[in-house]
Write a protein that holds these residues in place. Sequence first.
Motif, mmCIF file in Angstrom:
data_model
loop_
_atom_site.group_PDB
_atom_site.id
_atom_site.type_symbol
_atom_site.label_atom_id
_atom_site.label_comp_id
_atom_site.label_asym_id
_atom_site.label_seq_id
_atom_site.Cartn_x
_atom_site.Cartn_y
_atom_site.Cartn_z
ATOM 1 N N GLU A 10 0.805 -0.998 0.004
ATOM 2 C CA GLU A 10 -0.011 0.030 0.036
ATOM 3 C C GLU A 10 0.985 1.209 -0.027
ATOM 4 O O GLU A 10 0.654 2.198 -0.718
ATOM 5 C CB GLU A 10 -0.979 -0.146 1.207
ATOM 6 C CG GLU A 10 -1.807 1.246 1.118
ATOM 7 C CD GLU A 10 -2.624 1.333 2.647
ATOM 8 O OE1 GLU A 10 -3.379 2.431 2.714
ATOM 9 O OE2 GLU A 10 -2.612 0.730 3.726
ATOM 10 N N GLU A 11 1.962 1.353 0.723
ATOM 11 C CA GLU A 11 2.899 2.595 0.807
ATOM 12 C C GLU A 11 3.646 2.478 -0.570
ATOM 13 O O GLU A 11 3.359 3.762 -0.961
ATOM 14 C CB GLU A 11 3.995 2.107 1.815
ATOM 15 C CG GLU A 11 3.504 1.912 3.211
ATOM 16 C CD GLU A 11 3.054 0.354 3.557
ATOM 17 O OE1 GLU A 11 3.657 -0.444 3.095
ATOM 18 O OE2 GLU A 11 2.038 0.439 4.336
ATOM 19 N N GLN A 12 4.002 1.469 -1.205
ATOM 20 C CA GLN A 12 4.637 1.815 -2.452
ATOM 21 C C GLN A 12 3.693 2.232 -3.416
ATOM 22 O O GLN A 12 3.901 3.045 -4.375
ATOM 23 C CB GLN A 12 4.883 0.324 -2.887
ATOM 24 C CG GLN A 12 6.232 0.160 -2.182
ATOM 25 C CD GLN A 12 6.597 -1.590 -2.529
ATOM 26 O OE1 GLN A 12 5.564 -2.402 -2.950
ATOM 27 N NE2 GLN A 12 7.927 -1.866 -2.523
ATOM 28 N N LEU A 50 6.277 11.759 3.315
ATOM 29 C CA LEU A 50 4.999 12.160 4.377
ATOM 30 C C LEU A 50 3.714 11.398 4.351
ATOM 31 O O LEU A 50 3.282 11.375 5.241
ATOM 32 C CB LEU A 50 5.030 13.880 4.236
ATOM 33 C CG LEU A 50 6.004 14.951 4.852
ATOM 34 C CD1 LEU A 50 5.703 16.220 4.473
ATOM 35 C CD2 LEU A 50 6.149 14.715 6.190
ATOM 36 N N ALA A 51 3.633 11.090 2.923
ATOM 37 C CA ALA A 51 2.023 10.582 3.036
ATOM 38 C C ALA A 51 2.182 8.989 3.366
ATOM 39 O O ALA A 51 1.187 8.443 3.961
ATOM 40 C CB ALA A 51 1.798 10.539 1.427
ATOM 41 N N ILE A 52 3.467 8.117 3.448
ATOM 42 C CA ILE A 52 3.527 6.943 3.890
ATOM 43 C C ILE A 52 4.051 6.800 5.187
ATOM 44 O O ILE A 52 3.507 5.689 5.815
ATOM 45 C CB ILE A 52 4.335 6.402 2.719
ATOM 46 C CG1 ILE A 52 5.936 6.684 2.976
ATOM 47 C CG2 ILE A 52 4.131 6.196 1.533
ATOM 48 C CD1 ILE A 52 6.886 5.728 2.594
ATOM 49 N N ILE A 53 4.332 7.935 5.916
ATOM 50 C CA ILE A 53 4.768 7.503 7.252
ATOM 51 C C ILE A 53 3.602 7.191 8.146
ATOM 52 O O ILE A 53 3.808 6.234 9.027
ATOM 53 C CB ILE A 53 5.443 8.816 7.941
ATOM 54 C CG1 ILE A 53 6.768 9.152 7.257
ATOM 55 C CG2 ILE A 53 5.495 8.963 9.405
ATOM 56 C CD1 ILE A 53 7.709 10.403 7.592
ATOM 57 N N PRO A 54 2.523 7.668 7.992
ATOM 58 C CA PRO A 54 1.348 7.318 9.025
ATOM 59 C C PRO A 54 0.881 5.612 8.657
ATOM 60 O O PRO A 54 0.508 4.880 9.505
ATOM 61 C CB PRO A 54 0.087 8.136 8.574
ATOM 62 C CG PRO A 54 0.738 9.570 7.845
ATOM 63 C CD PRO A 54 2.118 8.798 7.481
ATOM 64 N N LYS A 55 1.038 5.386 7.400
ATOM 65 C CA LYS A 55 0.858 3.990 7.047
ATOM 66 C C LYS A 55 1.759 3.233 7.665
ATOM 67 O O LYS A 55 1.555 2.021 7.992
ATOM 68 C CB LYS A 55 0.602 3.847 5.755
ATOM 69 C CG LYS A 55 -0.654 4.736 4.717
ATOM 70 C CD LYS A 55 -0.404 4.537 3.430
ATOM 71 C CE LYS A 55 -1.623 5.656 2.742
ATOM 72 N NZ LYS A 55 -2.775 5.344 3.715
ATOM 73 N N LEU A 56 2.977 3.623 7.480
ATOM 74 C CA LEU A 56 4.240 2.683 8.062
ATOM 75 C C LEU A 56 3.818 2.386 9.662
ATOM 76 O O LEU A 56 3.987 1.438 10.201
ATOM 77 C CB LEU A 56 5.483 3.378 7.738
ATOM 78 C CG LEU A 56 5.868 3.161 6.261
ATOM 79 C CD1 LEU A 56 6.943 3.894 5.923
ATOM 80 C CD2 LEU A 56 5.996 1.686 5.906
#
Length: 161
Positions: free
Chosen positions: A33-35, A124-130
């Motif tokens: 999802e992050e990718q 910045l967009a993927i940090i919360p998902k991680l």
Amino acid sequence: MATRMNSKRDLKIKPQAKAEPARTATKTVRATEEQLVYAGILSMGRKIGLAGIVASFLVYLSGILTPKMPLEKVPVYWHLSSSEYMKVAGIKPGWAWLTMFQNGDMLNFFGIAILGAISLVCYLAIIPKLLRKKDTTFAMIAIVEVLVLAFAASGIIHIGE
């Protein structure tokens, strides 16, 4: 006495086994999802940045906005280093270009800035998902990337002339 072999039936040829085609295991690799989020933002940012560069160049060529350096004078200054050119053109270093949007030749920096900032936005967009997935190693790497990119863009460290 030696025997003569006159035909194929006289030869004792062992039939070879048919070679089987090499079997390769096909493995389906799926993006996380992050990718996918990173790639989507990167793709959109790239399009916006490149469109901005093309549009600003067309504005510059058209003369709609008065350039800081007239197009016909640019070849005279090609031999100068960037710092020398900035002095001749009266351009301040760093983020001062943000105040020069009224000049047609300064507009291209907005497209370039968008291209330069895309990675920062992606991280910045993927940090919360991680963090939600408790993938702390990659979250920490992404946070460090954001800090490094922000620090580099800040202009706090000045290298060069």
